[in-house]
Design a protein around this motif. Structure first.
Motif, PDB file in Angstrom:
ATOM      1  N   GLY A 136      -6.488  33.392  29.495  1.00 49.41           N
ATOM      2  CA  GLY A 136      -5.339  33.599  28.620  1.00 49.41           C
ATOM      3  C   GLY A 136      -4.210  32.690  29.046  1.00 49.41           C
ATOM      4  O   GLY A 136      -4.093  32.348  30.223  1.00 49.41           O
ATOM      5  N   SER A 137      -3.362  32.277  28.086  1.00 47.94           N
ATOM      6  CA  SER A 137      -2.351  31.260  28.396  1.00 47.94           C
ATOM      7  C   SER A 137      -1.023  31.496  27.687  1.00 47.94           C
ATOM      8  O   SER A 137      -0.169  30.617  27.670  1.00 47.94           O
ATOM      9  CB  SER A 137      -2.888  29.875  28.017  1.00 47.94           C
ATOM     10  OG  SER A 137      -3.316  29.863  26.656  1.00 47.94           O
ATOM     11  N   ALA A 138      -0.843  32.677  27.101  1.00 46.23           N
ATOM     12  CA  ALA A 138       0.440  32.997  26.467  1.00 46.23           C
ATOM     13  C   ALA A 138       1.420  33.511  27.515  1.00 46.23           C
ATOM     14  O   ALA A 138       1.061  33.726  28.673  1.00 46.23           O
ATOM     15  CB  ALA A 138       0.233  34.044  25.376  1.00 46.23           C
ATOM     16  N   SER A 139       2.655  33.724  27.090  1.00 47.02           N
ATOM     17  CA  SER A 139       3.625  34.363  27.985  1.00 47.02           C
ATOM     18  C   SER A 139       3.785  35.818  27.556  1.00 47.02           C
ATOM     19  O   SER A 139       2.798  36.530  27.418  1.00 47.02           O
ATOM     20  CB  SER A 139       4.941  33.592  28.003  1.00 47.02           C
ATOM     21  OG  SER A 139       5.480  33.441  26.703  1.00 47.02           O
ATOM     22  N   ALA A 140       5.018  36.284  27.313  1.00 44.08           N
ATOM     23  CA  ALA A 140       5.244  37.717  27.101  1.00 44.08           C
ATOM     24  C   ALA A 140       4.522  38.277  25.879  1.00 44.08           C
ATOM     25  O   ALA A 140       4.097  39.432  25.874  1.00 44.08           O
ATOM     26  CB  ALA A 140       6.739  37.996  26.990  1.00 44.08           C
ATOM     27  N   VAL A 141       4.373  37.452  24.845  1.00 45.25           N
ATOM     28  CA  VAL A 141       3.764  37.926  23.595  1.00 45.25           C
ATOM     29  C   VAL A 141       2.535  37.084  23.285  1.00 45.25           C
ATOM     30  O   VAL A 141       2.634  35.860  23.162  1.00 45.25           O
ATOM     31  CB  VAL A 141       4.774  37.836  22.427  1.00 45.25           C
ATOM     32  CG1 VAL A 141       4.126  38.299  21.124  1.00 45.25           C
ATOM     33  CG2 VAL A 141       6.016  38.667  22.732  1.00 45.25           C
ATOM     34  N   PRO A 142       1.359  37.693  23.151  1.00 43.89           N
ATOM     35  CA  PRO A 142       0.171  36.912  22.790  1.00 43.89           C
ATOM     36  C   PRO A 142       0.279  36.419  21.355  1.00 43.89           C
ATOM     37  O   PRO A 142       1.035  36.968  20.546  1.00 43.89           O
ATOM     38  CB  PRO A 142      -0.976  37.908  22.954  1.00 43.89           C
ATOM     39  CG  PRO A 142      -0.348  39.246  22.778  1.00 43.89           C
ATOM     40  CD  PRO A 142       1.050  39.127  23.311  1.00 43.89           C
ATOM     41  N   THR A 143      -0.473  35.384  21.040  1.00 40.60           N
ATOM     42  CA  THR A 143      -0.478  34.833  19.689  1.00 40.60           C
ATOM     43  C   THR A 143      -1.902  34.886  19.142  1.00 40.60           C
ATOM     44  O   THR A 143      -2.824  35.350  19.801  1.00 40.60           O
ATOM     45  CB  THR A 143       0.019  33.382  19.687  1.00 40.60           C
ATOM     46  OG1 THR A 143      -0.957  32.547  20.339  1.00 40.60           O
ATOM     47  CG2 THR A 143       1.352  33.246  20.425  1.00 40.60           C
ATOM     48  N   ARG A 144      -2.100  34.369  17.955  1.00 39.58           N
ATOM     49  CA  ARG A 144      -3.445  34.363  17.369  1.00 39.58           C
ATOM     50  C   ARG A 144      -4.403  33.496  18.174  1.00 39.58           C
ATOM     51  O   ARG A 144      -5.614  33.694  18.131  1.00 39.58           O
ATOM     52  CB  ARG A 144      -3.386  33.866  15.933  1.00 39.58           C
ATOM     53  CG  ARG A 144      -2.676  34.821  14.992  1.00 39.58           C
ATOM     54  CD  ARG A 144      -2.834  34.376  13.562  1.00 39.58           C
ATOM     55  NE  ARG A 144      -2.188  35.286  12.628  1.00 39.58           N
ATOM     56  CZ  ARG A 144      -2.344  35.254  11.318  1.00 39.58           C
ATOM     57  NH1 ARG A 144      -3.137  34.337  10.763  1.00 39.58           N
ATOM     58  NH2 ARG A 144      -1.710  36.111  10.538  1.00 39.58           N
ATOM     59  N   THR A 145      -3.875  32.513  18.878  1.00 43.87           N
ATOM     60  CA  THR A 145      -4.744  31.577  19.598  1.00 43.87           C
ATOM     61  C   THR A 145      -4.622  31.687  21.112  1.00 43.87           C
ATOM     62  O   THR A 145      -5.431  31.075  21.826  1.00 43.87           O
ATOM     63  CB  THR A 145      -4.423  30.124  19.188  1.00 43.87           C
ATOM     64  OG1 THR A 145      -3.038  29.850  19.467  1.00 43.87           O
ATOM     65  CG2 THR A 145      -4.695  29.915  17.707  1.00 43.87           C
ATOM     66  N   ARG A 146      -3.648  32.452  21.588  1.00 42.69           N
ATOM     67  CA  ARG A 146      -3.449  32.547  23.040  1.00 42.69           C
ATOM     68  C   ARG A 146      -3.352  34.013  23.455  1.00 42.69           C
ATOM     69  O   ARG A 146      -2.482  34.750  22.994  1.00 42.69           O
ATOM     70  CB  ARG A 146      -2.178  31.803  23.469  1.00 42.69           C
ATOM     71  CG  ARG A 146      -2.264  30.291  23.275  1.00 42.69           C
ATOM     72  CD  ARG A 146      -1.074  29.581  23.908  1.00 42.69           C
ATOM     73  NE  ARG A 146      -1.115  28.142  23.685  1.00 42.69           N
ATOM     74  CZ  ARG A 146      -1.823  27.291  24.413  1.00 42.69           C
ATOM     75  NH1 ARG A 146      -2.554  27.736  25.423  1.00 42.69           N
ATOM     76  NH2 ARG A 146      -1.804  25.993  24.146  1.00 42.69           N
ATOM     77  N   ASN A 147      -4.255  34.417  24.329  1.00 42.39           N
ATOM     78  CA  ASN A 147      -4.225  35.761  24.889  1.00 42.39           C
ATOM     79  C   ASN A 147      -3.174  35.828  25.993  1.00 42.39           C
ATOM     80  O   ASN A 147      -2.674  34.812  26.466  1.00 42.39           O
ATOM     81  CB  ASN A 147      -5.605  36.112  25.467  1.00 42.39           C
ATOM     82  CG  ASN A 147      -5.784  37.600  25.687  1.00 42.39           C
ATOM     83  OD1 ASN A 147      -5.813  38.364  24.735  1.00 42.39           O
ATOM     84  ND2 ASN A 147      -5.909  38.009  26.937  1.00 42.39           N
ATOM     85  N   HIS A 148      -2.834  37.060  26.410  1.00 42.82           N
ATOM     86  CA  HIS A 148      -2.011  37.207  27.598  1.00 42.82           C
ATOM     87  C   HIS A 148      -2.677  36.504  28.782  1.00 42.82           C
ATOM     88  O   HIS A 148      -3.873  36.204  28.775  1.00 42.82           O
ATOM     89  CB  HIS A 148      -1.826  38.688  27.930  1.00 42.82           C
ATOM     90  CG  HIS A 148      -0.579  39.274  27.346  1.00 42.82           C
ATOM     91  ND1 HIS A 148      -0.407  40.624  27.192  1.00 42.82           N
ATOM     92  CD2 HIS A 148       0.561  38.700  26.874  1.00 42.82           C
ATOM     93  CE1 HIS A 148       0.779  40.868  26.666  1.00 42.82           C
ATOM     94  NE2 HIS A 148       1.379  39.715  26.454  1.00 42.82           N
ATOM     95  N   ASN A 149      -1.918  36.306  29.842  1.00 47.24           N
ATOM     96  CA  ASN A 149      -2.389  35.566  31.016  1.00 47.24           C
ATOM     97  C   ASN A 149      -3.714  36.086  31.560  1.00 47.24           C
ATOM     98  O   ASN A 149      -4.059  37.259  31.412  1.00 47.24           O
ATOM     99  CB  ASN A 149      -1.342  35.678  32.130  1.00 47.24           C
ATOM    100  CG  ASN A 149      -0.070  34.966  31.790  1.00 47.24           C
ATOM    101  OD1 ASN A 149       0.008  33.751  31.845  1.00 47.24           O
ATOM    102  ND2 ASN A 149       0.947  35.737  31.417  1.00 47.24           N
ATOM    103  N   GLY A 150      -4.399  35.198  32.255  1.00 45.70           N
ATOM    104  CA  GLY A 150      -5.624  35.505  32.980  1.00 45.70           C
ATOM    105  C   GLY A 150      -6.235  34.189  33.432  1.00 45.70           C
ATOM    106  O   GLY A 150      -6.486  33.300  32.615  1.00 45.70           O
ATOM    107  N   TYR A 151      -6.447  34.040  34.745  1.00 46.81           N
ATOM    108  CA  TYR A 151      -6.933  32.772  35.289  1.00 46.81           C
ATOM    109  C   TYR A 151      -7.943  33.074  36.389  1.00 46.81           C
ATOM    110  O   TYR A 151      -7.620  33.737  37.375  1.00 46.81           O
ATOM    111  CB  TYR A 151      -5.770  31.957  35.862  1.00 46.81           C
ATOM    112  CG  TYR A 151      -4.622  31.827  34.895  1.00 46.81           C
ATOM    113  CD1 TYR A 151      -4.570  30.789  33.981  1.00 46.81           C
ATOM    114  CD2 TYR A 151      -3.596  32.787  34.876  1.00 46.81           C
ATOM    115  CE1 TYR A 151      -3.515  30.688  33.074  1.00 46.81           C
ATOM    116  CE2 TYR A 151      -2.549  32.695  33.975  1.00 46.81           C
ATOM    117  CZ  TYR A 151      -2.514  31.642  33.072  1.00 46.81           C
ATOM    118  OH  TYR A 151      -1.476  31.563  32.174  1.00 46.81           O
ATOM    119  N   LEU A 152      -9.154  32.600  36.211  1.00 49.47           N
ATOM    120  CA  LEU A 152     -10.195  32.805  37.219  1.00 49.47           C
ATOM    121  C   LEU A 152     -10.458  31.490  37.929  1.00 49.47           C
ATOM    122  O   LEU A 152     -10.891  30.511  37.310  1.00 49.47           O
ATOM    123  CB  LEU A 152     -11.482  33.318  36.580  1.00 49.47           C
ATOM    124  CG  LEU A 152     -12.643  33.538  37.556  1.00 49.47           C
ATOM    125  CD1 LEU A 152     -12.322  34.666  38.527  1.00 49.47           C
ATOM    126  CD2 LEU A 152     -13.936  33.826  36.817  1.00 49.47           C
TER     127      LEU A 152
END
Length: 317
Positions: free
Chosen positions: A10-26
């Motif tokens: 995921g690569s959004a900030s406070a609010v997710p968008t249609r193309t970006r989920n909330h954070n998450g990095y493995l």
């Protein structure tokens, strides 16, 4: 074959968008899986990316704003449901321990005993990584709630030089002793040191810098790393808003990378205020101060670590 790569969940900030989920990095690292900032929806993103709960060995939370931690309940319950047997370390700001425990036990489930809590406190903390092939350091950043960045470092190694070993009569078991002890005596009585027969191989380094204003700790974390994963929430024209909310602009992220001699700059954590056509402006603004490789990530991207730096100095130098 070892695998070292960043998987963006995921690569959004406070609010997710249609193309970006909330954070998450493995971050995959030679059989270890370090999951940074699992935001809401991380468990589903893991499924889409083909990631199993058994791949996780660390969960590292920078701070307890929702977009960086609301995925913890699902991830923990998945670890329990899938019967993960190995230890999973959980690093998070000690000041947010109550938030961690609420998230950890947010719903009824058959619990697991494999999660080991590693609360972080102070301006700088070195976490116990046991026999893992890396060290992990946390540095406190500048944000309205206590927030930490993380730095993973592989110890330097050495590359033995066969011609130099042969010239000095170092053969067989003596080569291993020389590597381990730094000096040996050959059968003909000569003393040979490691720096005569090897060059140092720099270990790889990665830094993870999320929500923060411009601060010394961000620069410290980024110093000399091969890959810097860093927030660039705002474009430079919104730097006043970034300062008010203790975030970075794309240009400021580029400046941190340039000062640290970073090899690969990874931009993420984009505000929902911008449109898809604005995205290349983040890259251009970061490229103002930073001349190296830049990746502007999208969800489910896989970003390999740069190739190792060449051995450049004597082992004892």
């Amino acid at each position: 074959m070892s695998l070292r790569e960043l998987l963006v969940l995921g690569s959004a900030s406070a609010v997710p968008t249609r193309t970006r989920n909330h954070n998450g990095y493995l971050l995959r690292w030679d059989g270890h899986g370090l999951l940074f900032d699992p935001g809401e929806g991380t468990q589903r993103q893991m499924t889409l990316a083909g990631v199993s709960a058994t791949d996780l060995t660390w969960i590292c939370v920078t701070h307890f704003h929702g977009d960086h931690c609301l995925g913890v309940p699902g991830v923990v319950q998945r670890i329990a449901r899938d019967g993960v047997e190995h230890e999973v370390n959980a690093a998070f700001p000690a000041s947010g321990t109550e938030y961690w425990r609420r998230l950890r036990h947010a719903a009824a489930f058959h619990d697991t005993a494999v999660i080991r809590e590693r609360p972080v406190s102070g301006a700088r903390a070195r976490l116990d990584t046991g026999d893992a092939p890396f060290t992990l350091t946390a540095c406190r950043l500048d944000h309205p709630v206590e927030s930490y960045g993380y730095r993973l470092e592989e110890p330097d190694g050495v590359t033995m030089l066969p011609a130099e070993l042969a010239a000095r009569g170092v053969r067989g078991p003596l080569v291993r002793r020389l590597r381990e002890e730094g000096v040996v005596t050959t059968p003909d009585g000569r003393t040979v040191t490691l720096e005569e027969c090897a060059v140092r191989r720099p270990g790889q380094k990665v830094a993870f810098v999320m929500d923060t204003g411009v601060c010394a700790a961000a620069y410290e974390l980024a110093e000399g790393v091969d890959m810097l994963i860093i927030e660039s929430t705002y474009l430079d024209e919104d730097r006043r808003l970034a300062a008010e909310r203790a975030h970075l602009t794309a240009g400021q992220a580029g400046a941190v990378a340039a000062a640290g001699g970073v090899r690969h700059l990874v931009l993420t954590h984009f505000s929902e205020r911008y449109r898809a056509e604005d995205e290349e402006r983040f890259r251009r603004q970061a490229a103002g101060p930073f001349r190296g490789e830049i990746t502007l990530v999208r969800d489910l991207d896989r970003v390999p670590l740069p190739r190792r730096r060449p051995a450049a100095r004597p082992a004892g130098g």
